[in-house]
Design a protein around this motif. Structure first.
Motif, PDB file in Angstrom:
ATOM      1  N   UNK A 146      -5.582 -12.207 -11.566  1.00 38.32           N
ATOM      2  CA  UNK A 146      -6.114 -11.055 -10.812  1.00 38.32           C
ATOM      3  C   UNK A 146      -7.496 -10.637 -11.312  1.00 38.32           C
ATOM      4  N   UNK A 155     -10.316  -4.203 -10.248  1.00 37.51           N
ATOM      5  CA  UNK A 155      -9.501  -4.974 -11.198  1.00 37.51           C
ATOM      6  C   UNK A 155      -8.068  -5.250 -10.770  1.00 37.51           C
ATOM      7  N   UNK A 156      -7.629  -4.714  -9.639  1.00 37.23           N
ATOM      8  CA  UNK A 156      -6.233  -4.945  -9.235  1.00 37.23           C
ATOM      9  C   UNK A 156      -6.059  -6.195  -8.380  1.00 37.23           C
ATOM     10  N   UNK A 157      -7.144  -6.620  -7.723  1.00 36.72           N
ATOM     11  CA  UNK A 157      -7.045  -7.757  -6.815  1.00 36.72           C
ATOM     12  C   UNK A 157      -6.704  -7.312  -5.397  1.00 36.72           C
ATOM     13  N   UNK A 158      -6.695  -8.288  -4.490  1.00 29.44           N
ATOM     14  CA  UNK A 158      -6.453  -8.018  -3.066  1.00 29.44           C
ATOM     15  C   UNK A 158      -4.966  -8.084  -2.748  1.00 29.44           C
TER      16      UNK A 158
END
Lengths: 470, 470
Positions: free
Chosen positions: B157, B426-429
């Protein structure tokens, strides 16, 4: 190094003639086909023979680039981006013919966001032009590959240089690019946030792709505050091993050294002669510290202790700008200093990079190799990164010498790979290092080829670089 | 946020049944299909409903991973890698069914090269396990996303967290990965040199690709020396703008702060209640400094001056480990502190990231939005990166509240994008942010899709994440 294989490109003469005629019509005087101009755009600081394109477009803006790529896509003719021609592995050659795009007129600063420490520039601006522009803002762009390269070229080869040990390489300092794809569409890879987890890291994919996946039309860069103080100095060591131990200890202690360069005894000798210095001919570290007055003093003292512990001579540091400039000018002139070791000779500048624990071994074995084979080849390294350059001074008109040099480069790269290193820390693969890439990364090169085929199915973007599609 | 579209995946029941039977035969007890286990592997700290895989393989080594991917490739059945399940955007869900690969048994440290400040680990090791292992070497792995995530998950991620402002994100700290491709072949993306210009930057392509391009089997990481001293403190500010100005000035002056976290007044209130603190309920910066005793003292003093100049209260710093631990434990517990604001409530933790010059505006407008819509949502940010989190406390059983929260997330992301920021720092999609990716990057998402199709033509690698192939 069967370079000859790579050099023989197939040319689609009919398509090229049609494309050249179309470029003339669309771009008029901005498109030049004279041999002198074409030769200049295949010239680089390299031993690799020039392969001329069929015409040079002096692009004036991103619309020119988009139009050019679309024309080339339509006729299936190669596009070769050209910055300043300071690449070292044949990146600007045109082995299959085609059109060079010269970016020297696309050298504007598009945006500076001082509070965010970033700026966006056209790819043709050189790093010195950019830093001159930025001076009044109190900011600077730190990456310094030695040559006054263009930002687009530096991004394309994933360049770094003397102060990467502190500030990173182009991969760490490019926030985003706009790029024209093989279809002639411009995309932007990221916004201006300092980090993102939004999808694939296309920025890092284009950085270092040597123009084979797209043509850059702008680059968004991270900037740094100009340090309150810069200080530096040099320190000689009895042996390479001692100098390398000082580097390792400096890095392990986290002393945030801005530059830490290793010059071997022959390189010092060459610098003494070329730059009028009188340094003892022994392995020597050139170091530089950036920070507040207090921080620089602290770093210098800490480094002095490390150097002394590793057997180094007396470490004198200075914040005097003239004295620093004189030393670093000598460091930057190593290429010319090497060249001056032998009248009329050519220089092959090649680089490898190894884990720093192996740097002393790799440099020492390379020195022994040079001596054993009767080569003339000083060594200078970005020691904090485990990256070093060998400048082989040779007669490029003598086939026997060329063969000897190519054999040496083969052994040098084999040595770096055997130490879990890379065949190029900062010059890129271009044409010159293609034989080593599969030895370094094996089947991963197939993944690169799959990406290349997906993004450039007709292979028009700087074909013949990095790998053959086979 | 039409999440419902993404959630309805097509399942190839026949292929899945065949694959499950093959996995049983090949892996025996290491392959589990019980509902409780499958549910556990679709569970994450998220509001996104679980979508169970059809079986979980507890991989014991890279051979298991290779075999598993080959079986899935043969039957065209999805593969979903699972670390610790701490991802926030539905990354471990199985919208089309398939096989989860659990990496908890692949948690070995394969190699530590202390002199080179690097190590190679299996993907299942958590960051706390790794740092416990490393303690005796004097080294540590700095990236700290809060949760005790697995290194493989963090790489996937492109995670970062509180001290990315000093040490960078996973993109900066992964030197190389080995990865099993969709064909079931293991490749290595780079050697151990600290930098390289050898071909496309596949390392950075896999980092952040959320398991959609390959399955990690090892990760080579950069390490840092454990700082001689760690000091920190907190400082309250009358307004968000003042606190953000202090952050900007700190970054511009190049003070190498290790963490600089912004908590808004509501977050401080929540932390006071949850962690038994008595901090004034105002915007507050939590800061931490790493370095030698002298360097830490210098940084602390410099930051104190900056804070004071920006209207901050008295800045007290301490190197007392217990006091620091108490404060940072409160910081790390913000999720639970938010959850405790309302009994029985769920929390949606979402993040955006903007250029730091826009951080104050973005947070202030978000606070106003929260108040205007009657939401309960404290804010905490990695202010040095312009990255902040909103923890929306809501009743996830109430459709009206869910709708309200989803609308808020839509406005939050729109706001970040309008400020040239990203929909996720920073969490991603994953599944949750797919609607925002094309709004952020436009046609660049098509380039991502081309890469995905080239490297995973049958779409077996964590399908339905990041984007739809449509």
């Amino acid at each position: 190094m069967a370079l000859s294989d790579i050099r023989t490109g197939l040319r689609n003469e009919e398509a090229i003639a049609t494309a050249v005629s179309a470029f003339r019509q669309v771009f008029g005087d901005r498109f030049q086909t004279g041999e002198a101009i074409r030769a200049q755009h295949a010239h680089t600081t390299t031993y690799i023979p020039a392969q001329l394109s069929d015409g040079v477009l002096f692009a004036q803006g991103k619309e020119d680039v988009t139009t050019a790529v679309r024309l080339c896509a339509e006729h299936r003719v190669p596009v070769i981006p050209f910055g300043t021609g300071s690449s070292l592995e044949g990146q600007v050659n045109a082995p299959h013919g085609g059109i060079s795009i010269d970016f020297s007129r696309m050298n504007r600063v598009l945006e500076v966001n001082a509070e965010d420490l970033d700026c966006t520039v056209e790819p043709g601006i050189t790093r010195e032009e950019l830093n001159a522009y930025l001076r009044d803002t109190g900011l600077f762009f730190p990456i310094d590959p030695g040559a006054n390269a263009s930002i687009g070229g530096m991004a394309s080869t994933r360049a770094s240089g003397t102060n990467a040990v502190r500030y990173g390489t182009m991969k760490d300092n490019v926030l985003a690019v706009t790029v024209v794809t093989a279809r002639g569409e411009e995309i932007r890879t990221a916004r201006r946030a300092r980090k993102s987890s939004a999808g694939y890291d296309l920025t890092r994919l284009y950085v270092g792709s040597e123009g084979t996946l797209g043509v850059l039309t702008s680059v968004t860069l991270r900037l740094q505050g100009i340090p309150e103080m810069i200080a530096g100095g040099i320190c000689g060591f009895p042996t390479l091993k001692d100098a390398c131990n000082a580097v390792i200890m400096t890095i392990q202690l986290g002393i945030p050294v801005a530059r830490i360069e290793l010059l071997n005894a022959l390189q010092i000798k060459a610098c003494n002669a070329y730059s009028g210095l009188t340094l003892p001919e022994q392995p020597t570290l050139f170091v530089e510290f950036h920070g507040s007055e207090e921080s620089v003093a602290l770093q210098s003292r800490q480094f002095g202790e490390v150097a002394s512990e590793c057997g180094g001579g007396d470490f004198q540091w200075t914040s005097d700008a003239d004295e620093r400039a004189r030393l670093w000018k000598a460091r930057h002139n190593v290429y010319w200093a090497a060249k001056a070791l032998r009248a009329g000779a050519a220089v092959l500048a090649t680089d490898v990079c190894v884990p720093i624990s192996r740097l002393a071994d790799c440099v020492a074995e390379t020195e022994a190799d040079i001596e054993q084979h009767g080569l003339l080849a000083p060594i200078v390294g970005h020691a904090g990164d485990g990256n070093f350059h060998v400048s082989v001074v040779f007669d490029d008109q003598d086939p026997a010498e060329i063969e000897k040099v190519e054999a040496f480069v083969g052994r040098l790269n084999g040595r770096a790979l055997s130490m879990d290193g890379t065949c190029t820390g900062e010059h890129g693969i271009g044409q010159g290092k293609q034989a080593f890439l599969p030895r370094e990364l094996g089947e991963a090169v197939d993944v690169m080829r799959q990406i290349k085929r997906a993004l450039d199915p007709d292979n028009i973007l700087n074909p013949g670089k990095i790998f053959r599609l086979g």
